[in-house]
Design an enzyme around this catalytic site. Structure first.
Site, mmCIF file in Angstrom:
data_model
loop_
_atom_site.group_PDB
_atom_site.id
_atom_site.type_symbol
_atom_site.label_atom_id
_atom_site.label_comp_id
_atom_site.label_asym_id
_atom_site.label_seq_id
_atom_site.Cartn_x
_atom_site.Cartn_y
_atom_site.Cartn_z
ATOM 1 N N HIS A 93 34.678 36.659 39.449
ATOM 2 C CA HIS A 93 34.257 37.551 38.368
ATOM 3 C C HIS A 93 32.817 38.004 38.614
ATOM 4 O O HIS A 93 32.053 37.287 39.258
ATOM 5 C CB HIS A 93 34.380 36.816 37.036
ATOM 6 N N GLU A 141 36.429 45.988 37.753
ATOM 7 C CA GLU A 141 35.591 46.010 36.545
ATOM 8 C C GLU A 141 34.172 46.464 36.911
ATOM 9 O O GLU A 141 33.418 45.683 37.500
ATOM 10 C CB GLU A 141 35.470 44.611 35.946
HETATM 11 O O1 G3P Z 1 36.822 39.703 32.404
HETATM 12 C C1 G3P Z 1 36.823 40.717 31.455
HETATM 13 C C2 G3P Z 1 35.527 41.368 31.330
HETATM 14 O O2 G3P Z 1 34.552 41.159 32.238
HETATM 15 C C3 G3P Z 1 35.444 42.595 30.535
HETATM 16 O O3 G3P Z 1 34.674 42.227 29.453
HETATM 17 O O4 G3P Z 1 33.862 42.363 27.181
HETATM 18 O O5 G3P Z 1 33.900 44.397 28.605
HETATM 19 O O6 G3P Z 1 36.032 43.444 27.766
HETATM 20 P P1 G3P Z 1 34.622 43.186 28.185
#
Ligand code: G3P
Length: 222
Positions: A93, A141
């Site tokens: 992550h 992400e």
């Molecule tokens: O692992 C999920 C994450 O990093 C996204 O976080 O709070 O933007 O949904 P969020």
């Protein structure tokens, strides 16, 4: 095509620990049952075993080390999360970055134990590198949108498009999630329409006063 996965990472938010972790798991199980959607959660290690045993939803660890069990203080072998009942683990992550060698070791360990691996990446280039390792999922992400409340699906659909193309070009069997700021059924629909197999999200569910409300919205356009 397999059903889209909605995977909720509880991180180390206070609102995702202990009783709250159980409340979010209860909400995920309820909404999964009423909608037919696949909703998994990734709680902290302390909550992993009880949640695996009390709920019939996919439960993932947030991190795992690829090392064999043995004299390795403070590490988390894949065997340990398997014994706890986990379906798999996140790997690499943005909030827990690993080297490429560590990512490979963790993915191999997860594969050896026949669990599911979700390798998180930050852009299309790292998504291609992760796909070359043959995990079950690559989760793209953009770090700048994580926890921002601004959805990657709306703010940067191009990075999703590029990552889908990059992963497919390397290994079409690898499934793709996207995350960062995901908060509604509309975000999930955009992600799926762009060719992903689901979403990885955290704050919108974990910090919601009632997680059922947001989870119902997330699955509303599937
Ligand atoms: O692992 C999920 C994450 O990093 C996204 O976080 O709070 O933007 O949904 P969020």
């Amino acid at each position: 095509m397999t059903a889209p996965l909605i995977l909720v990472n509880l991180k180390t938010y206070k609102e995702g620990m202990g009783n709250r972790a159980h409340q979010i798991a209860t909400a995920a199980q309820l909404v999964a049952r009423e909608s037919g959607a696949v909703i998994g959660i990734a709680p902290g290690y302390i909550d992993l075993h009880p949640i695996c045993h009390h709920f019939a939803i996919p439960v993932y660890a947030q991190h795992v080390d690829g090392y064999e069990p043995g004299a390795r203080t403070g590490h988390m072998p894949v065997e340990a999360i398997k014994l706890a009942g986990a379906a798999g683990s996140l790997v690499n992550h943005s909030e827990r970055r690993l080297t490429l060698a560590e990512i490979e070791l963790a993915v191999r360990g997860i594969q050896t134990q026949k669990l599911s691996s979700v390798v998180c990446t930050n852009n299309d280039i790292t998504s291609a590198a992760a796909a070359a390792l043959g995990p079950d999922y690559v989760a793209i992400e953009p770090p700048e949108l994580i926890g921002s409340g601004v959805s990657v699906a709306k703010a940067n659909p191009e990075i999703i498009r590029r990552s889908v193309a990059a992963v497919r070009a390397i290994n079409p069997k690898v499934k793709i999630l996207t995350g960062a700021g995901i908060q509604s059924g509309e975000c999930v629909k955009i992600a799926i329409d762009l060719g992903t197999d689901g979403v990885l999200l955290a704050s919108s569910v974990v910090k919601a006063p009632d997680p059922v409300v947001i989870l119902r919205d997330l699955v509303s356009k599937l």
